[in-house]
Motif scaffolding. Structure first.
Motif, mmCIF file in Angstrom:
data_model
loop_
_atom_site.group_PDB
_atom_site.id
_atom_site.type_symbol
_atom_site.label_atom_id
_atom_site.label_comp_id
_atom_site.label_asym_id
_atom_site.label_seq_id
_atom_site.Cartn_x
_atom_site.Cartn_y
_atom_site.Cartn_z
ATOM 1 N N ILE A 88 0.778 -1.306 0.399
ATOM 2 C CA ILE A 88 0.203 -0.008 -0.039
ATOM 3 C C ILE A 88 1.141 0.916 -0.178
ATOM 4 C CG2 ILE A 88 -2.133 1.378 1.996
ATOM 5 C CD1 ILE A 88 -2.963 -1.310 2.062
ATOM 6 N N TYR A 331 -2.910 -6.928 1.437
ATOM 7 C CA TYR A 331 -3.001 -6.176 1.841
ATOM 8 C C TYR A 331 -3.258 -6.265 1.317
ATOM 9 C CZ TYR A 331 -1.603 -2.641 0.675
ATOM 10 O OH TYR A 331 -1.846 -2.406 0.359
ATOM 11 N N GLU A 333 -3.829 -5.594 1.519
ATOM 12 C CA GLU A 333 -3.251 -5.609 1.987
ATOM 13 C C GLU A 333 -3.563 -5.965 2.250
ATOM 14 O OE1 GLU A 333 -2.553 -3.375 -0.154
ATOM 15 O OE2 GLU A 333 -2.950 -4.348 -0.786
#
Length: 334
Positions: A88, A331, A333
């Motif tokens: 990210i 992710y 994230e």
């Protein structure tokens, strides 16, 4: 062996974050270029398939996901999973310079949090335990405490699917995210077992004949399918700016708990090292949330809604590509 193995896992996890983060920006630029001389992907166009940049992004993402998978072979999930936040950071910084999606002060603060937390985790992370056969992994997976975790996970998932989904699934995102986060923790444990079995086999110690190898593979397939199904439901039903950070927090937390129980990551560590790892993890989570929910104040006021900091279209790519391919992080994230 432990330090050398951890170093390999660390390098692979960081490389994975860099490749995956860069892939979002490459694909976004490819999509923008395709939109200038064809139908946008968002309205059903496929002209992006002719864009070299988009394909470069796809190749980069595949490399990143492979690196993430291999990282779990060499390092504990306690180290690898939180580092998924690095993707990210990379995508936010590259988007700032290449896509003109401005990174403001709170976004920069989120990046700093993620980096500081990651450094804390790396410094105090436990060493990976040497495992010499899939039978040893099976012994870890069938220890009473982990069986209790598995039983509790399956029970909660069944309750969420059979009882809560029909009643609250469309109004409470924790129903869908609870299912995919719980299943995600089992996904990581089973894929780590598969990865170790592949590594041993390549080293000349064949694990193919062990029924446990195929059991772990079956579990991984079931968990991944279930996980992706309910993650897609969550992304389709609720605001992605809220779904993504909550999912990252829940998935990462449950994965670390499962790894600590199954692989005994904290055995032999001092209380101060464990406390430092927990603090680092909390700092990474805080930074991730900041990156997800911040955006230029004037844009926020104009739109009247919460949006991802690094851009709506870019994060759409993260949702569809990275969060649906978890082996992590990342992710996101995603």
């Amino acid at each position: 062996m432990g330090i050398a193995e951890n170093s390999k896992g660390l390098v692979l996890a960081v490389a994975s974050g860099a490749f995956i983060g860069a892939s979002f920006v490459l694909k976004k630029k490819g999509l923008k270029q395709a939109a200038t001389h064809g139908t946008r992907a968002g309205v059903g166009g496929y002209s992006y398939l002719l864009e070299p940049l988009w394909w470069a992004g796809m190749v980069t993402m595949v490399v990143g996901e492979v690196a993430n998978f291999v990282a779990y072979i060499y390092a504990p999930a306690l180290l690898v999973t939180p580092l998924g936040a690095l993707s990210i950071i990379v995508s936010a910084v590259l988007a700032h310079f290449l896509l003109n999606e401005k990174l403001q002060k709170m976004g920069i603060l989120g990046c700093v949090f993620c980096i500081v937390g990651s450094v804390l985790i790396v410094i105090h992370a436990p060493q990976e335990h040497a495992l010499n056969s899939v039978q040893e992994i099976w012994d870890l997976a069938t220890q009473p405490l982990f069986l209790v975790y598995v039983a509790a996970t399956v029970s909660v998932v069944l309750a969420l699917i059979l009882h809560f989904e029909t009643r609250h699934g469309q109004t409470n995102m924790l129903v869908y995210l609870g299912i995919c986060s719980l299943m995600g923790s089992l996904t990581v444990m089973s894929t780590k077992a598969i990865g170790i079995a592949i590594k041993l086999t390549l080293e000349g110690i064949s694990q193919i004949t062990y029924p446990q190898t195929w059991f772990f593979l079956t579990v991984a397939v079931i968990c991944i399918i279930t996980q992706l199904n309910y993650l897609n439901k969550a992304l389709d039903t609720f605001n992605t700016a809220i779904v993504s950070p909550v999912y990252y927090v829940m998935f990462t937390t449950l994965t670390i708990i499962a790894s600590v129980i199954m692989f005994k990551d904290w055995c032999g560590q001092s209380a101060s090292s464990i406390a430092s790892e927990i603090c680092g993890f909390i700092i990474v989570l805080s930074g991730t949330i900041l990156l997800h929910v911040t955006r230029e104040q004037e844009q926020s006021n104009m739109q009247g809604s919460l949006t991802w900091y690094v851009g709506e279209d870019l994060i759409k790519g993260i949702e569809d590509e990275h969060l649906n391919l978890i082996i992590g992080s990342d992710y996101v994230e995603k």
